[in-house]
Design a protein around this motif. Structure first.
Motif, mmCIF file in Angstrom:
data_model
loop_
_atom_site.group_PDB
_atom_site.id
_atom_site.type_symbol
_atom_site.label_atom_id
_atom_site.label_comp_id
_atom_site.label_asym_id
_atom_site.label_seq_id
_atom_site.Cartn_x
_atom_site.Cartn_y
_atom_site.Cartn_z
ATOM 1 N N ILE A 36 34.985 46.243 -3.629
ATOM 2 C CA ILE A 36 34.188 47.364 -4.162
ATOM 3 C C ILE A 36 35.111 48.502 -4.621
ATOM 4 O O ILE A 36 34.962 49.038 -5.720
ATOM 5 C CB ILE A 36 33.199 47.884 -3.100
ATOM 6 C CG1 ILE A 36 32.122 46.832 -2.837
ATOM 7 C CG2 ILE A 36 32.576 49.211 -3.519
ATOM 8 C CD1 ILE A 36 31.273 47.111 -1.603
ATOM 9 N N ALA A 37 36.074 48.886 -3.784
ATOM 10 C CA ALA A 37 36.906 50.065 -4.064
ATOM 11 C C ALA A 37 38.018 49.787 -5.065
ATOM 12 O O ALA A 37 38.422 50.697 -5.790
ATOM 13 C CB ALA A 37 37.505 50.599 -2.761
ATOM 14 N N ARG A 38 38.553 48.597 -5.086
ATOM 15 C CA ARG A 38 39.650 48.202 -5.979
ATOM 16 C C ARG A 38 40.854 49.154 -5.909
ATOM 17 O O ARG A 38 41.259 49.745 -6.928
ATOM 18 C CB ARG A 38 39.168 48.074 -7.402
ATOM 19 C CG ARG A 38 38.109 47.044 -7.595
ATOM 20 C CD ARG A 38 37.736 46.887 -9.048
ATOM 21 N NE ARG A 38 36.705 45.896 -9.219
ATOM 22 C CZ ARG A 38 36.908 44.598 -9.389
ATOM 23 N NH1 ARG A 38 38.124 44.156 -9.393
ATOM 24 N NH2 ARG A 38 35.908 43.771 -9.539
ATOM 25 N N PRO A 39 41.426 49.335 -4.730
ATOM 26 C CA PRO A 39 42.606 50.215 -4.624
ATOM 27 C C PRO A 39 43.844 49.539 -5.217
ATOM 28 O O PRO A 39 43.901 48.310 -5.326
ATOM 29 C CB PRO A 39 42.760 50.398 -3.112
ATOM 30 C CG PRO A 39 42.208 49.132 -2.538
ATOM 31 C CD PRO A 39 41.064 48.739 -3.454
ATOM 32 N N VAL A 40 44.832 50.361 -5.570
ATOM 33 C CA VAL A 40 46.096 49.821 -6.084
ATOM 34 C C VAL A 40 47.048 49.450 -4.940
ATOM 35 O O VAL A 40 48.019 48.734 -5.151
ATOM 36 C CB VAL A 40 46.803 50.805 -7.046
ATOM 37 C CG1 VAL A 40 45.968 51.019 -8.290
ATOM 38 C CG2 VAL A 40 47.132 52.118 -6.357
ATOM 39 N N ALA A 41 46.771 49.965 -3.749
ATOM 40 C CA ALA A 41 47.593 49.655 -2.579
ATOM 41 C C ALA A 41 46.805 49.979 -1.318
ATOM 42 O O ALA A 41 45.856 50.762 -1.347
ATOM 43 C CB ALA A 41 48.892 50.465 -2.605
ATOM 44 N N ALA A 42 47.218 49.356 -0.211
ATOM 45 C CA ALA A 42 46.665 49.673 1.105
ATOM 46 C C ALA A 42 47.815 50.128 1.982
ATOM 47 O O ALA A 42 48.881 49.504 1.987
ATOM 48 C CB ALA A 42 45.974 48.456 1.712
ATOM 49 N N ILE A 43 47.603 51.232 2.719
ATOM 50 C CA ILE A 43 48.658 51.754 3.585
ATOM 51 C C ILE A 43 48.140 51.939 5.002
ATOM 52 O O ILE A 43 46.951 52.176 5.210
ATOM 53 C CB ILE A 43 49.239 53.097 3.064
ATOM 54 C CG1 ILE A 43 48.155 54.168 2.971
ATOM 55 C CG2 ILE A 43 49.948 52.900 1.745
ATOM 56 C CD1 ILE A 43 48.702 55.539 2.624
ATOM 57 N N SER A 44 49.055 51.839 5.959
ATOM 58 C CA SER A 44 48.719 52.057 7.360
ATOM 59 C C SER A 44 49.948 52.536 8.099
ATOM 60 O O SER A 44 51.073 52.162 7.771
ATOM 61 C CB SER A 44 48.228 50.753 7.997
ATOM 62 O OG SER A 44 48.090 50.912 9.394
#
Length: 160
Positions: free
Chosen positions: A85-93
């Motif tokens: 749904i969100a289509r982010p360019v990256a995921a961070i944690s």
């Protein structure tokens, strides 16, 4: 504007992640993945963004391993849907345990993942870090002596 998916845990992980989001600033939109029972963290968000609730694998200390495994599968499925749904360019944690299923969903979707080991990990990796080592696109630590011990790890300075 490009979106970044941000995994928020509780306590020190959250403080470090918010520091990172502050550094990234308003150049990005943010999608926050937050534990379903965490009512405090959403109140600390300084840069607006969509908030998606996820099930932390361990809700209570007395939870069984079977229950934790089931929650991990549910979180994996929810994360997959949220990321589609969100289509982010990256995921961070910055180290919370919820990161594992969320990053797995991101990798299945081809979304780059950036894991920053918690500042509290000076000499060795957390359980989450050990699991994600060599399974993220960028793995950073906040202590140079820890980076010197591990291959494929980058020292990135301290967030706090």
């Amino acid at each position: 504007m490009r979106k970044i998916a941000v995994v928020l845990g509780r306590g020190g992980h959250t403080a470090q992640t918010f520091s990172l989001v502050d550094l990234l600033g308003e150049r990005f939109e943010y999608v926050y993945l937050i534990g379903i029972l965490d009512s405090l963290t959403p109140k600390k968000i300084r840069l607006d963004g969509l908030i998606f609730p996820v099930l932390p694998p361990r809700l209570l200390p007395q939870d069984s391993k079977i229950l934790s495994a089931l929650r991990t599968v549910v979180t994996l499925i929810l994360s997959f849907l949220y990321l589609v749904i969100a289509r982010p360019v990256a995921a961070i944690s910055c180290g919370t345990g919820m990161t594992v299923p969320i990053f797995l969903a991101a990798r299945l979707l081809g979304i780059p993942t950036v894991f920053i080991e918690s500042m509290s990990r000076v000499e060795d990796l957390s359980i989450t870090g050990r699991f994600l080592l060599n399974r993220t696109d960028l793995f950073m630590v906040q202590w140079p002596q820890l980076a010197d011990k591990l291959e494929g790890v980058v020292y990135g300075g301290q967030l706090l």
